[in-house]
Enzyme design. Structure first.
Site, mmCIF file in Angstrom:
data_model
loop_
_atom_site.group_PDB
_atom_site.id
_atom_site.type_symbol
_atom_site.label_atom_id
_atom_site.label_comp_id
_atom_site.label_asym_id
_atom_site.label_seq_id
_atom_site.Cartn_x
_atom_site.Cartn_y
_atom_site.Cartn_z
ATOM 1 N N SER A 42 1.906 7.051 -4.486
ATOM 2 C CA SER A 42 2.547 5.735 -4.944
ATOM 3 C C SER A 42 1.183 4.841 -5.642
ATOM 4 O O SER A 42 1.832 3.612 -5.611
ATOM 5 C CB SER A 42 1.471 5.722 -3.593
ATOM 6 N N ASP A 334 -4.213 -2.245 -0.026
ATOM 7 C CA ASP A 334 -4.713 -2.068 1.606
ATOM 8 C C ASP A 334 -5.825 -0.724 1.811
ATOM 9 O O ASP A 334 -6.154 -0.616 0.998
ATOM 10 C CB ASP A 334 -3.243 -1.357 1.776
ATOM 11 N N HIS A 337 -4.734 1.538 -1.386
ATOM 12 C CA HIS A 337 -4.001 1.300 -2.966
ATOM 13 C C HIS A 337 -5.163 0.219 -3.473
ATOM 14 O O HIS A 337 -5.078 -0.898 -2.790
ATOM 15 C CB HIS A 337 -2.592 0.825 -2.928
#
Ligand SMILES: *[C@@H]1O[C@H](CO)[C@@H](O)[C@H](O)[C@H]1NC(C)=O
Ligand SMILES: *[C@@H]1O[C@H](CO)[C@@H](O)[C@H](O)[C@H]1NC(C)=O
Ligand SMILES: *[C@@H]1O[C@H](CO)[C@@H](O)[C@H](O)[C@H]1NC(C)=O
Ligand SMILES: *[C@@H]1O[C@H](CO)[C@@H](O)[C@H](O)[C@H]1NC(C)=O
Ligand SMILES: *[C@@H]1O[C@H](CO)[C@@H](O)[C@H](O)[C@H]1NC(C)=O
Length: 370
Positions: A42, A334, A337
């Site tokens: 991610s 978040d 991240h």
């Protein structure tokens, strides 16, 4: 005497303008540009997971993801751009599209992004929910075959040897293992488990090398144990300490392996970015790194202590979440991240940072090497 100094100044100026012109010619000539292939998780996924059958846990294609730069959700796990987006910009390339994004004209002219949120180097990590590294390699094989058909064997190999291969992998191999306390993980010692992760990454590097790849860039692992999501576990089961221990073993093994590959594989060049140090510094002392950072420990978007429960966007199990007013005051967007601003600072260090952070070359040097 003064006249002579002036004359030599003019000469130096003329020479450097000529060199600059030469550099621009090579960077800007269309058939000479370097291509960028992106693998991983991610931290690098620009939207591949929008196109797979998975759950919202592995997706970020809803508001407020993307709010700062794109003004719409792209699937990137941040408020804006990610490291590969900035690297593409520094290399004067356009944004590299997700491989799975439907398109009528698939030329891979500037490269492809295969990264998938939640992916690990091991196929056992979130099976069926993510595009694991092995599958990412098979997608790269498709691109390579297509290139060979289009421009011929020799040209394709030349193009692939000038390309840069960027990796961010390992995060989920360790996070998932510790969070789920899986029996798979427990059937190995920490050292054995790390060897397996690095072994699988090495296999992928070797396969790309066989197809002509020579220039590789790595984002090593950051301080995963200090992310809001791990802090929110209240260090129960010492999850933070266990992850930190795995991260340190991984980063050591990665450095060693890359050094060995450099000796074994002719022409192999790499840039290994020390993500751990600059990331930790920003978590511990955010305000020392630019005027806007104020908060290093809590996320901008999420629920619970440190906003460490991954609820950003309200599309996962829990629908209520908090969102800060200004993401650029935060290191984390978040629970796991970084924000665009943090990513931009990391990308800039990866691109042109000093040798103690980007070893043995920074990406700028790797791109410039023909
Ligand atoms: C997607 O996954 C779900 C749950 O795993 C399954 O029920 C569904 O049939 C899948 N859809 C497709 C198109 O594969
Ligand atoms: C994790 O799993 C191991 C072995 O499967 C078990 O011995 C241990 O108690 C588990 N720890 C927790 C906190 O659940
Ligand atoms: C890759 O990982 C698998 C488990 O997914 C393991 O069985 C295999 O030995 C690993 N390969 C290498 C070269 O380490
Ligand atoms: C951690 O502690 C805080 C307050 O001390 C509590 O509100 C929260 O629910 C705890 N989180 C977990 C996952 O236990
Ligand atoms: C966010 O904060 C920074 C610095 O504090 C400021 O420069 C910027 O304008 C703010 N952005 C918004 C949208 O308020």
């Amino acid at each position: 005497m003064a006249g002579l100094t002036f004359l030599s100044c003019v000469l130096v100026l003329v020479a450097s303008l000529l060199l600059q012109g030469c550099y621009n010619y090579f960077v800007h000539t269309n058939d000479k540009h370097v291509t960028l292939f992106i693998f991983g998780d991610s931290f690098f996924d620009a939207g591949n997971n929008n196109y797979i059958n998975t759950t919202t846990h592995f997706q970020a294609n809803f508001w407020p993801y993307g709010e700062t730069f794109f003004k719409y959700p792209t699937g990137r796990f941040s408020d804006g751009r990610l490291i590969p987006d900035f690297i593409a910009e520094y290399a004067k390339l356009p944004l590299i599209p997700p491989y799975l994004q439907p398109s009528n004209h698939r030329h891979y002219e500037f490269g492809a992004n295969f990264a998938s949120g939640g992916a690990g180097a091991l196929v056992e990590i979130y099976p069926g929910m993510v595009v694991n590294l092995k599958t990412q390699l098979s997608y790269f094989d498709n691109v390579e075959k297509m290139l060979r058909r289009k421009v011929g064997e020799r040209e394709a190999k030349q193009l692939l040897s000038n390309s840069i291969y960027l990796f961010s992998i390992g995060n989920n191999d360790y996070l998932s293992a510790v969070k789920t306390n899986s029996s798979f993980y427990h059937s190995y010692s920490q050292v054995e488990y790390v060897e397996m992760v690095i072994g699988n990454l090495t296999t992928v590097i070797n396969e790309i090398y066989k197809k002509g790849g020579r220039k590789f860039g790595f984002l090593s692992l950051g301080p995963l144990g200090c992310s809001p999501s791990i802090r929110a576990l209240n260090y129960s089961r010492n999850a933070g300490e266990e992850i930190t221990s795995l991260v340190k073993l991984h980063n050591k093994a990665l450095s060693k392996t890359l050094h060995r590959l450099e000796r074994q594989l002719e022409g192999f060049m790499y840039s290994n970015f020390n993500f751990y140090t600059p990331f930790s510094e920003r978590i511990d002392n955010p305000s020392k790194y630019g005027i806007s950072f104020k908060e290093g420990k809590s996320a901008c978007c999420g629920t619970g202590s440190f906003r460490g429960v991954q609820t950003c966007g309200g599309k996962r199990e829990v629908k209520e979440y908090e969102l800060c007013n200004n993401a650029s005051e935060y290191v984390f967007f978040d629970s796991s991240h970084p924000t665009e601003l943090a990513y931009q600072q990391f990308a800039s260090l990866m691109w042109s940072g000093p040798p103690d952070l980007a070893r043995p070359y920074n990406l700028k040097a790797l791109f410039a090497h023909i």
